[in-house]
Write a protein that holds these residues in place. Sequence first.
Motif, mmCIF file in Angstrom:
data_model
loop_
_atom_site.group_PDB
_atom_site.id
_atom_site.type_symbol
_atom_site.label_atom_id
_atom_site.label_comp_id
_atom_site.label_asym_id
_atom_site.label_seq_id
_atom_site.Cartn_x
_atom_site.Cartn_y
_atom_site.Cartn_z
ATOM 1 N N ARG A 18 9.412 -3.012 2.505
ATOM 2 C CA ARG A 18 8.761 -4.151 3.656
ATOM 3 C C ARG A 18 9.679 -5.154 4.010
ATOM 4 N N ILE A 19 10.234 -5.716 2.868
ATOM 5 C CA ILE A 19 11.046 -6.952 2.829
ATOM 6 C C ILE A 19 12.654 -6.624 3.616
ATOM 7 N N ALA A 20 13.146 -5.158 3.387
ATOM 8 C CA ALA A 20 14.476 -4.709 3.975
ATOM 9 C C ALA A 20 13.932 -4.654 5.619
ATOM 10 N N LYS A 24 0.950 -1.040 -0.136
ATOM 11 C CA LYS A 24 -0.134 -0.123 0.026
ATOM 12 C C LYS A 24 1.019 1.148 0.124
ATOM 13 N N THR A 25 0.463 2.094 -0.850
ATOM 14 C CA THR A 25 1.246 3.490 -1.165
ATOM 15 C C THR A 25 0.403 4.553 -0.774
ATOM 16 N N PRO A 26 0.894 5.571 -0.302
ATOM 17 C CA PRO A 26 2.401 5.856 0.345
ATOM 18 C C PRO A 26 2.668 5.204 1.489
ATOM 19 N N MET A 27 4.029 4.917 1.882
ATOM 20 C CA MET A 27 4.473 4.367 3.200
ATOM 21 C C MET A 27 5.278 5.218 3.721
ATOM 22 N N ALA A 38 17.947 2.645 5.717
ATOM 23 C CA ALA A 38 17.797 1.345 5.314
ATOM 24 C C ALA A 38 16.737 1.236 4.228
ATOM 25 N N ALA A 39 15.802 2.045 4.404
ATOM 26 C CA ALA A 39 14.661 2.124 3.491
ATOM 27 C C ALA A 39 15.383 2.437 2.145
ATOM 28 N N THR A 40 15.969 3.505 2.104
ATOM 29 C CA THR A 40 16.124 4.086 0.684
ATOM 30 C C THR A 40 17.218 3.368 -0.043
ATOM 31 N N VAL A 41 18.134 2.851 0.914
ATOM 32 C CA VAL A 41 19.159 2.067 0.391
ATOM 33 C C VAL A 41 18.491 0.687 -0.517
#
Length: 601
Positions: free
Chosen positions: A374-376, A338-341, A420-423
Amino acid sequence: MIRTPLRPLARILRAREKGENPDEIEAENRAQRHAEIQEKARSSARSRLFFMAMGFMLAFGTVGTKMAVLASSQPSEPQVQTSGAQIISQRADITDRQGRVLATNLLTHSLYAHPRQMVDPAGAAQKLAKIFPDLDIARLEKDFSGKRSFVWIKKKLSPEQMQAVHDIGEPGLLFGPREMRLYPNGTIASHILGGSTFGKEDVASAEVIGVAGVEKAFDHWLRDPANDGAPLVLSLDLTVQAAMEEVLSNGMKVMNAKGATGILLEVKTGEIVAMASLPDFDPNDRPKPLLKGDPSDSPLFNRAVQGQYELGSTFKIFPVAQALDLKLVSPATMINSKTPMKIGKYLINDFHNYGGQLSVTDIIVKSSNVGTVRIAQLLGPERQKDFLQKLGFFDPTTIEMSEAPTGKPLVPTRWPAVTAATVSFGHGLAASPLHLAAAYATIANGGKRVRPTLVHGRSARPSEQVLSPEAAKTAMALMRQVVTRGTARSSEVAGYEVAGKTGTADKPRPTGGYYKNKVVATFASAFPSSDPQYVLVLTLDEPSVTRAGGVESRTAGATAAPVAGELIRRVAPLLGLRPLTESQLPMVERPLPDGLKLVSN
């Protein structure tokens, strides 16, 4: 020395008083003097004979020792001894893996002048300026008519130029033999070779030294007489290299990009078969480096090795592969998309709204930022950092080039949740395309770490298992679907099972933030996906293409992917890969969002 008189007066008077003959006294003293002289001569002769004997013994001992040494050693050719520092002018050739020459030496001549021997200095200056238009006539006339006794004019001449100077007929113009470095293929592989210049030099010879690329990295080896002239054999294939540069050049023009780079390497060995960076240069006439402005605007800038780019969605396969390895997800696992997060004060969006859930497979196929984050989050920052470090994203590559240390990735000093999210989707960490190629080769190699090299046949050090073979194989299958039904459909080449991932990243501004209309578009791939042999990474700097309907697009799927597809189509036959027929293609299991599975060729 006090000499005894022959006729001492006192003795003569006493002899006369006694009636003796005084002449006997003189004869006695004369005999005594002669005896002393003879004894002194004998002593001197003995000393001379002793020293002569010692001299002969020393000489014969030296000769005998030298003869014994020569008799016990291997015979060798005598070498001429010269005074002063020796200039090593010989330099080994550089060849590709097939033995084709990439760099060699050419016997040429230098041109210099002895002004004091010149008959017509002004006339010689004018005639030289006609042969060499880059020379300054006024400066030449000043040098020739001044007090200087020696003037360098040209440090290397072509045979035609040498003949033209010879025809001037000026006795003060002289030639000196020397070797120069020649790159017979011009601009091909220029960034890899780097170039050379003259070091120590005199009128009879010059030392050739490397200034960049492998010429500088292997400078000592190339000049080492102990190698007996053996060439440096690179892993490049000249034919494939030429094809890559041609396709990249045409792709730059079609996609209106300011620069491009491509890397093709063998999965099993890490050997680079071709690596190009455009714009390039001719190492026979190496340009001067830029003193100001953006370094990437210089043709000397090697985008493949020195470029530090945020590589966008090509990074998404890394957290997914790691999560597969840790059994946190499977290809069919459904993830909240679901976006945005929202993470803290930051919002993360997808390029399209993909609904509330996506399978892990479709997160890669559709390139979902939210799903990847989400996986990260399942991994956690520490495990994510550890995995990227094992893939080599925290250190410079070990490629055998002098520019390698300058390509160290720009890694965040802190690693909070938003980093961590952006990387995870390729922003916030900048690395070179060569780093990306090595990481994709590791996945294609069954999870064993691959370190790229430019030396053919070099024994690779044991590789650590970064990823399980099962997870690596699954990751390859996911990327194969990106090509068959995802964002990289334009890269498909019939019969070669291309698997890959697109990545489009906004370029950062030097003052902070990102440009809205400038991107770096990348396509990272491996082929054939069922048994990966080669990895190809292709990056375009600021591409832009007008699609049907007049819509402008900058995405990697519309720019980098089709150029990569054309490149694979060109080089795959050159690499000896035969296209698979329809009946030879493996069956692919394709998970769908609803959990159903469709099996197709």
